[in-house]
Design a protein around this motif. Structure first.
Motif, PDB file in Angstrom:
ATOM      1  N   LEU A 158       0.834  -1.201   0.000  1.00 21.46           N
ATOM      2  CA  LEU A 158       0.000   0.000   0.000  1.00 21.46           C
ATOM      3  C   LEU A 158       0.868   1.251   0.000  1.00 21.46           C
ATOM      4  CD1 LEU A 158      -2.699  -1.050   2.620  1.00 21.46           C
ATOM      5  CD2 LEU A 158      -2.936  -1.007   0.119  1.00 21.46           C
ATOM      6  N   PHE A 159       0.435   2.253  -0.706  1.00 20.16           N
ATOM      7  CA  PHE A 159       1.149   3.518  -0.835  1.00 20.16           C
ATOM      8  C   PHE A 159       1.508   4.098   0.537  1.00 20.16           C
ATOM      9  CE2 PHE A 159       1.279   8.142  -1.347  1.00 20.16           C
ATOM     10  CZ  PHE A 159       2.164   8.273  -2.400  1.00 20.16           C
ATOM     11  N   ASP A 160       0.520   4.141   1.430  1.00 20.68           N
ATOM     12  CA  ASP A 160       0.753   4.731   2.756  1.00 20.68           C
ATOM     13  C   ASP A 160       1.727   3.914   3.615  1.00 20.68           C
ATOM     14  OD1 ASP A 160      -0.886   6.879   2.180  1.00 20.68           O
ATOM     15  OD2 ASP A 160      -2.659   6.003   3.145  1.00 20.68           O
ATOM     16  N   ASP A 161       1.908   2.638   3.294  1.00 17.36           N
ATOM     17  CA  ASP A 161       2.826   1.795   4.060  1.00 17.36           C
ATOM     18  C   ASP A 161       4.292   1.967   3.649  1.00 17.36           C
ATOM     19  OD1 ASP A 161       0.686   0.793   5.470  1.00 17.36           O
ATOM     20  OD2 ASP A 161       0.573  -1.083   4.305  1.00 17.36           O
ATOM     21  N   ILE A 162       4.531   2.591   2.498  1.00 19.96           N
ATOM     22  CA  ILE A 162       5.911   2.674   2.011  1.00 19.96           C
ATOM     23  C   ILE A 162       6.366   4.107   1.724  1.00 19.96           C
ATOM     24  CG2 ILE A 162       5.907   0.335   1.056  1.00 19.96           C
ATOM     25  CD1 ILE A 162       5.541   1.741  -1.735  1.00 19.96           C
ATOM     26  N   THR A 163       5.540   5.060   2.033  1.00 19.23           N
ATOM     27  CA  THR A 163       5.913   6.467   1.763  1.00 19.23           C
ATOM     28  C   THR A 163       5.801   7.294   3.033  1.00 19.23           C
ATOM     29  OG1 THR A 163       3.648   7.095   1.159  1.00 19.23           O
ATOM     30  CG2 THR A 163       5.078   6.293  -0.627  1.00 19.23           C
ATOM     31  N   PHE A 164       6.546   8.398   3.049  1.00 16.26           N
ATOM     32  CA  PHE A 164       6.419   9.367   4.137  1.00 16.26           C
ATOM     33  C   PHE A 164       6.880  10.722   3.653  1.00 16.26           C
ATOM     34  CE2 PHE A 164      10.763   7.887   4.712  1.00 16.26           C
ATOM     35  CZ  PHE A 164      11.459   9.013   5.126  1.00 16.26           C
ATOM     36  N   ARG A 165       6.526  11.742   4.420  1.00 19.53           N
ATOM     37  CA  ARG A 165       6.937  13.112   4.141  1.00 19.53           C
ATOM     38  C   ARG A 165       7.696  13.649   5.351  1.00 19.53           C
ATOM     39  NH1 ARG A 165       4.080  15.823  -0.158  1.00 19.53           N
ATOM     40  NH2 ARG A 165       2.604  14.372  -1.103  1.00 19.53           N
ATOM     41  N   GLU A 166       8.839  14.225   5.071  1.00 21.75           N
ATOM     42  CA  GLU A 166       9.712  14.860   6.068  1.00 21.75           C
ATOM     43  C   GLU A 166      10.340  13.843   7.025  1.00 21.75           C
ATOM     44  OE1 GLU A 166      10.352  17.864   5.273  1.00 21.75           O
ATOM     45  OE2 GLU A 166       8.613  18.117   3.990  1.00 21.75           O
ATOM     46  N   THR A 167       9.562  13.167   7.860  1.00 22.79           N
ATOM     47  CA  THR A 167      10.097  12.138   8.774  1.00 22.79           C
ATOM     48  C   THR A 167       9.160  10.943   8.763  1.00 22.79           C
ATOM     49  OG1 THR A 167       8.911  13.018  10.704  1.00 22.79           O
ATOM     50  CG2 THR A 167      11.133  13.875  10.311  1.00 22.79           C
ATOM     51  N   LEU A 168       9.706   9.812   9.162  1.00 21.24           N
ATOM     52  CA  LEU A 168       8.887   8.594   9.205  1.00 21.24           C
ATOM     53  C   LEU A 168       8.074   8.603  10.481  1.00 21.24           C
ATOM     54  CD1 LEU A 168       8.219   5.945   7.807  1.00 21.24           C
ATOM     55  CD2 LEU A 168      10.124   4.891   9.024  1.00 21.24           C
ATOM     56  N   ARG A 169       6.827   8.899  10.333  1.00 25.74           N
ATOM     57  CA  ARG A 169       5.798   8.941  11.385  1.00 25.74           C
ATOM     58  C   ARG A 169       6.209   9.800  12.518  1.00 25.74           C
ATOM     59  NH1 ARG A 169       4.302   5.769   7.889  1.00 25.74           N
ATOM     60  NH2 ARG A 169       3.626   3.690   7.814  1.00 25.74           N
TER      61      ARG A 169
END
Length: 169
Positions: A158-169
């Motif tokens: 899933l897209f949300d499982d492998i992408t992030f913005r700025e920092t990981l969570r």
């Protein structure tokens, strides 16, 4: 989606091909796409080869431990990189991706077969009479998909499982 993303998202690894030659124009355009790949410091440390000879394809199929199907492909590209260039692996992988996508833009399927760090690396280089300052990075058998070849997209994360913005969570 636009044409570019349609091509990118539609490409599949295909290992069974029709017994139909890949047109010369497609071969040349795919190699041109490889030539236009991004490269560190514009080093362009690559050399692109192609074979359509059955005896060479059979030998490549024998050599490549995970590419036996090369023997039945109408064509096989080989991407070599200059050993002494710091970023030859990255550059030649970018070129391999461009080549594969260039083929797919014409409806020609392919499958990336590893070359770098493989036991058959030197044997392929010697078979194709490539100078020793180059090393094999990838083999790309190519052809039109055989009837019955699955063109279904493999399950992707899933897209949300492998992408992030700025920092990981």
């Amino acid at each position: 989606m636009n044409l570019g993303t349609t091509i990118l998202k539609g490409r599949r690894s295909i290992r069974n091909y029709k017994d139909e030659p890949v047109p010369e124009e497609v071969i040349e355009q795919a190699m041109e796409c490889a030539r236009y790949a991004p490269t560190a410091r514009n080093g362009q440390p690559w050399l692109f080869g192609i074979t359509t000879k059955k005896e060479t394809l059979a030998k490549l199929g024998e050599l490549a431990s995970h590419g036996k199907f090369i023997a039945d492909a109408p064509a096989c590209f080989a991407v070599f990189g200059l050993r002494d260039e710091k970023f030859y692996v990255e550059d030649c992988c970018a070129a391999t991706s461009n080549l594969i996508l260039g083929l797919w833009a014409y409806g020609v399927a392919s499958c990336w077969v590893a070359g770098d760090k493989m036991d058959y690396n030197e044997a392929v280089r010697e078979l194709m009479k490539v100078p020793p300052e180059y090393t094999l990075v990838s083999l790309i058998p190519a052809g039109y998909p055989a009837m019955g070849e699955k063109m279904v997209s493999p399950k992707k994360k899933l897209f949300d499982d492998i992408t992030f913005r700025e920092t990981l969570r």
